[in-house]
Design a protein around this motif. Sequence first.
Motif, PDB file in Angstrom:
ATOM      1  N   ALA A   1       0.818  -1.212   0.000  1.00 21.15           N
ATOM      2  CA  ALA A   1       0.000   0.000   0.000  1.00 21.15           C
ATOM      3  C   ALA A   1       0.853   1.263   0.000  1.00 21.15           C
ATOM      4  CB  ALA A   1      -0.933   0.005   1.214  1.00 21.15           C
ATOM      5  N   ALA A   2       1.992   1.224   0.684  1.00 17.06           N
ATOM      6  CA  ALA A   2       2.827   2.423   0.798  1.00 17.06           C
ATOM      7  C   ALA A   2       3.518   2.768  -0.514  1.00 17.06           C
ATOM      8  CB  ALA A   2       3.869   2.220   1.894  1.00 17.06           C
ATOM      9  N   TYR A   3       3.843   1.774  -1.316  1.00 18.16           N
ATOM     10  CA  TYR A   3       4.575   2.048  -2.566  1.00 18.16           C
ATOM     11  C   TYR A   3       3.780   2.940  -3.522  1.00 18.16           C
ATOM     12  CZ  TYR A   3       6.935   1.280  -7.026  1.00 18.16           C
ATOM     13  OH  TYR A   3       7.559   1.467  -8.233  1.00 18.16           O
ATOM     14  N   PRO A   4       2.545   2.612  -3.887  1.00 18.30           N
ATOM     15  CA  PRO A   4       1.819   3.522  -4.788  1.00 18.30           C
ATOM     16  C   PRO A   4       1.458   4.852  -4.138  1.00 18.30           C
ATOM     17  CG  PRO A   4       0.387   1.752  -4.074  1.00 18.30           C
ATOM     18  CD  PRO A   4       1.761   1.394  -3.613  1.00 18.30           C
ATOM     19  N   LEU A   5       1.189   4.838  -2.817  1.00 20.96           N
ATOM     20  CA  LEU A   5       0.823   6.086  -2.148  1.00 20.96           C
ATOM     21  C   LEU A   5       2.001   7.034  -1.991  1.00 20.96           C
ATOM     22  CD1 LEU A   5      -1.554   4.764   0.664  1.00 20.96           C
ATOM     23  CD2 LEU A   5      -2.185   5.930  -1.455  1.00 20.96           C
ATOM     24  N   SER A   6       3.218   6.538  -2.199  1.00 18.23           N
ATOM     25  CA  SER A   6       4.393   7.404  -2.108  1.00 18.23           C
ATOM     26  C   SER A   6       4.645   8.185  -3.398  1.00 18.23           C
ATOM     27  CB  SER A   6       5.633   6.564  -1.763  1.00 18.23           C
ATOM     28  OG  SER A   6       5.951   5.668  -2.829  1.00 18.23           O
ATOM     29  N   LYS A   7       3.885   7.899  -4.452  1.00 15.72           N
ATOM     30  CA  LYS A   7       4.062   8.590  -5.726  1.00 15.72           C
ATOM     31  C   LYS A   7       3.338   9.926  -5.725  1.00 15.72           C
ATOM     32  CE  LYS A   7       6.131   4.868  -6.864  1.00 15.72           C
ATOM     33  NZ  LYS A   7       7.599   4.819  -6.729  1.00 15.72           N
TER      34      LYS A   7
ATOM     35  N   GLY B   1      -5.609  10.205  -8.044  1.00 11.41           N
ATOM     36  CA  GLY B   1      -6.437   9.769  -6.937  1.00 11.41           C
ATOM     37  C   GLY B   1      -5.642   9.393  -5.711  1.00 11.41           C
ATOM     38  N   ARG B   2      -4.336   9.598  -5.783  1.00  9.75           N
ATOM     39  CA  ARG B   2      -3.462   9.223  -4.677  1.00  9.75           C
ATOM     40  C   ARG B   2      -3.849   9.951  -3.385  1.00  9.75           C
ATOM     41  NH1 ARG B   2      -0.200  12.329  -1.180  1.00  9.75           N
ATOM     42  NH2 ARG B   2       1.187  10.880  -0.115  1.00  9.75           N
ATOM     43  N   THR B   3      -4.146  11.252  -3.471  1.00  6.06           N
ATOM     44  CA  THR B   3      -4.521  12.028  -2.288  1.00  6.06           C
ATOM     45  C   THR B   3      -5.805  11.494  -1.665  1.00  6.06           C
ATOM     46  OG1 THR B   3      -3.463  13.992  -3.244  1.00  6.06           O
ATOM     47  CG2 THR B   3      -5.001  14.331  -1.407  1.00  6.06           C
ATOM     48  N   PHE B   4      -6.769  11.142  -2.500  1.00  6.93           N
ATOM     49  CA  PHE B   4      -8.029  10.614  -2.000  1.00  6.93           C
ATOM     50  C   PHE B   4      -7.808   9.316  -1.237  1.00  6.93           C
ATOM     51  CE2 PHE B   4     -11.458   7.532  -2.735  1.00  6.93           C
ATOM     52  CZ  PHE B   4     -12.497   8.166  -2.057  1.00  6.93           C
TER      53      PHE B   4
ATOM     54  N   PHE C   1       9.121   6.986   4.143  1.00  6.83           N
ATOM     55  CA  PHE C   1      10.444   6.418   3.895  1.00  6.83           C
ATOM     56  C   PHE C   1      10.646   6.190   2.397  1.00  6.83           C
ATOM     57  CE2 PHE C   1      13.958   3.566   3.856  1.00  6.83           C
ATOM     58  CZ  PHE C   1      14.653   3.805   5.022  1.00  6.83           C
ATOM     59  N   PHE C   2       9.643   5.660   1.722  1.00 12.81           N
ATOM     60  CA  PHE C   2       9.732   5.450   0.280  1.00 12.81           C
ATOM     61  C   PHE C   2       9.925   6.774  -0.458  1.00 12.81           C
ATOM     62  CE2 PHE C   2       7.240   1.184   0.134  1.00 12.81           C
ATOM     63  CZ  PHE C   2       8.392   0.525   0.511  1.00 12.81           C
ATOM     64  N   ARG C   3       9.320   7.850   0.029  1.00 12.89           N
ATOM     65  CA  ARG C   3       9.464   9.145  -0.630  1.00 12.89           C
ATOM     66  C   ARG C   3      10.889   9.670  -0.574  1.00 12.89           C
ATOM     67  NH1 ARG C   3       4.284  12.982   0.949  1.00 12.89           N
ATOM     68  NH2 ARG C   3       2.713  11.869  -0.275  1.00 12.89           N
ATOM     69  N   ALA C   4      11.632   9.245   0.461  1.00  9.53           N
ATOM     70  CA  ALA C   4      13.003   9.723   0.609  1.00  9.53           C
ATOM     71  C   ALA C   4      13.977   9.010  -0.322  1.00  9.53           C
ATOM     72  CB  ALA C   4      13.452   9.550   2.062  1.00  9.53           C
ATOM     73  N   ILE C   5      13.541   7.919  -0.964  1.00  7.02           N
ATOM     74  CA  ILE C   5      14.420   7.192  -1.895  1.00  7.02           C
ATOM     75  C   ILE C   5      14.539   7.983  -3.188  1.00  7.02           C
ATOM     76  CG2 ILE C   5      14.669   5.062  -3.241  1.00  7.02           C
ATOM     77  CD1 ILE C   5      13.199   3.608  -1.020  1.00  7.02           C
ATOM     78  N   PRO C   6      15.753   8.175  -3.714  1.00  3.99           N
ATOM     79  CA  PRO C   6      15.938   8.961  -4.946  1.00  3.99           C
ATOM     80  C   PRO C   6      15.104   8.418  -6.105  1.00  3.99           C
ATOM     81  CG  PRO C   6      18.050   8.524  -3.895  1.00  3.99           C
ATOM     82  CD  PRO C   6      17.034   7.719  -3.152  1.00  3.99           C
TER      83      PRO C   6
ATOM     84  N   GLY D   1      11.903   7.493   8.433  1.00  5.52           N
ATOM     85  CA  GLY D   1      10.523   7.262   8.018  1.00  5.52           C
ATOM     86  C   GLY D   1       9.561   8.336   8.443  1.00  5.52           C
ATOM     87  N   SER D   2       9.987   9.204   9.381  1.00  4.93           N
ATOM     88  CA  SER D   2       9.080  10.226   9.875  1.00  4.93           C
ATOM     89  C   SER D   2       9.366  11.601   9.289  1.00  4.93           C
ATOM     90  CB  SER D   2       9.198  10.320  11.408  1.00  4.93           C
ATOM     91  OG  SER D   2      10.527  10.644  11.780  1.00  4.93           O
ATOM     92  N   VAL D   3      10.349  11.700   8.403  1.00  4.42           N
ATOM     93  CA  VAL D   3      10.680  12.974   7.777  1.00  4.42           C
ATOM     94  C   VAL D   3      10.130  13.001   6.367  1.00  4.42           C
ATOM     95  CG1 VAL D   3      12.536  14.483   7.021  1.00  4.42           C
ATOM     96  CG2 VAL D   3      12.762  13.233   9.172  1.00  4.42           C
ATOM     97  N   LYS D   4       9.332  13.992   6.094  1.00  2.00           N
ATOM     98  CA  LYS D   4       8.729  14.135   4.780  1.00  2.00           C
ATOM     99  C   LYS D   4       9.478  15.200   4.007  1.00  2.00           C
ATOM    100  CE  LYS D   4       4.377  15.290   2.457  1.00  2.00           C
ATOM    101  NZ  LYS D   4       2.965  15.663   2.649  1.00  2.00           N
ATOM    102  N   GLU D   5       9.927  14.848   2.813  1.00  2.00           N
ATOM    103  CA  GLU D   5      10.671  15.794   1.995  1.00  2.00           C
ATOM    104  C   GLU D   5       9.722  16.554   1.073  1.00  2.00           C
ATOM    105  OE1 GLU D   5      14.990  13.623   1.732  1.00  2.00           O
ATOM    106  OE2 GLU D   5      13.717  13.657  -0.023  1.00  2.00           O
TER     107      GLU D   5
END
Length: 287
Positions: A90-96, A103-106, A157-162, A283-287
């Motif tokens: 679930a976290a992988y697609p929601l990190s995009k 529809g990711r925000t929804f 955490f996934f969002r922080a990956i390049p 994992g708790s830091v949002k870029e």
Amino acid sequence: MPYKVFSYCNYACLFILSALCVLPLIHVLAISLSSSAAATGNIVTFWPVHFTFEAYTETLGNSNFLHALWIGIKRVVLGTSLSMLLVVLAAYPLSKEETRFQGRTFYAWLFVFTMLFHAGLIPTYLVVKGTGLMNTIWALVLPGAVSIWNLILMLNFFRAIPKELEEAALMDGASHLRILFTIYLPISMPAVATLSLFAMVTHWNAWFDGMIYLSNASDYPISTFLRSIIVSENFSVLGLTEDEIKNISPRTVKASQVFIGALPILLVYPFLQRYFVKGVILGSVKE
């Protein structure tokens, strides 16, 4: 000079807090290794009095306790594996970004809504009963399989990956599943280990769901089993006769069971502890 004073005070406070966490466990261990008379007389502190393994012999020789311990381990393994699989998927697609996943925000707010507004105990019980999960291990695993808090941590955490790593893999023809399991997961091991520890502790310590979803005491996991003995003082779950109950010391047997019940988590934690701080911070830091 002020920094040294602060450091000494900080170390002193940390030592006191550590002692407050460790000393009760040492006290329980000392009681479990003491004689029945010493435990009943409340003369045991942090060192065994009249050292004996009688309580552990009684506990480890009880088939009902070992069965409850096995169910608890099975629940932890099954629940943690299922929870981490669903959280990662679930976290992988929601990190995009919204442009890549419309529809990711929804969907993200839909998950957050369930964390803020819970249906409650009775609707949850009716759902578990209506789906035929009563008196099965799935009743202990499925209702809480997806932790929204863990999902948010993994998502960030996934969002922080390049992004360049994913773009390079897509150019080479890799699918999203392959990117997830061969690129994202190996990089995210600190977060995976941290969230796995959260899930393991949650499943191991959970006792209430076992009481409401399982009608047979022989199917209780270890936490529910211990609660029945320690809080309710229901020694019938041990499968002992009245004469056997009279001949044992409730305090030493309870202490031995509590210590054995806490031992698996104590053994697992040191192997995951090195990932713990890094996983929570990243994992708790949002870029």
